[in-house]
Design a protein around this motif. Sequence first.
Motif, PDB file in Angstrom:
ATOM      1  N   PRO A  46      32.179   4.512  40.995  1.00 45.67           N
ATOM      2  CA  PRO A  46      32.931   5.376  41.917  1.00 45.67           C
ATOM      3  C   PRO A  46      33.689   6.497  41.203  1.00 45.67           C
ATOM      4  O   PRO A  46      33.842   7.583  41.750  1.00 45.67           O
ATOM      5  N   ASP A  47      34.126   6.238  39.984  1.00 46.39           N
ATOM      6  CA  ASP A  47      34.873   7.270  39.260  1.00 46.39           C
ATOM      7  C   ASP A  47      33.955   8.250  38.526  1.00 46.39           C
ATOM      8  O   ASP A  47      34.433   9.181  37.888  1.00 46.39           O
ATOM      9  N   ALA A  48      32.630   8.044  38.618  1.00 40.35           N
ATOM     10  CA  ALA A  48      31.662   8.957  37.999  1.00 40.35           C
ATOM     11  C   ALA A  48      30.535   9.257  38.985  1.00 40.35           C
ATOM     12  O   ALA A  48      29.384   8.893  38.761  1.00 40.35           O
ATOM     13  N   PRO A  49      30.857   9.938  40.095  1.00 38.27           N
ATOM     14  CA  PRO A  49      29.837  10.163  41.128  1.00 38.27           C
ATOM     15  C   PRO A  49      28.693  11.075  40.686  1.00 38.27           C
ATOM     16  O   PRO A  49      27.646  11.088  41.320  1.00 38.27           O
TER      17      PRO A  49
END
Length: 70
Positions: A46-49
């Motif tokens: 989620p923190d690296a879409p």
Amino acid sequence: MKKFLTPHELATLLLVLLAPTQISLTDPDLNALQQDSLVEITSVAPDAPDVLLPRLTAQGEAILKKLNPA
């Protein structure tokens, strides 16, 4: 009607399982597998879409399981 996988598509399916970072997201065999709902492209976290990797769907896993039922 069921479609047979080409040898390249089968190899790509195995690569998705064993080394998903080694496949180009523009690979035509990967695109064919995606159209057949055997593979999906998802973000890694989620923190690296922006970081996308292919992943087997349940259907893709079922095909590989049939090849090696052990």
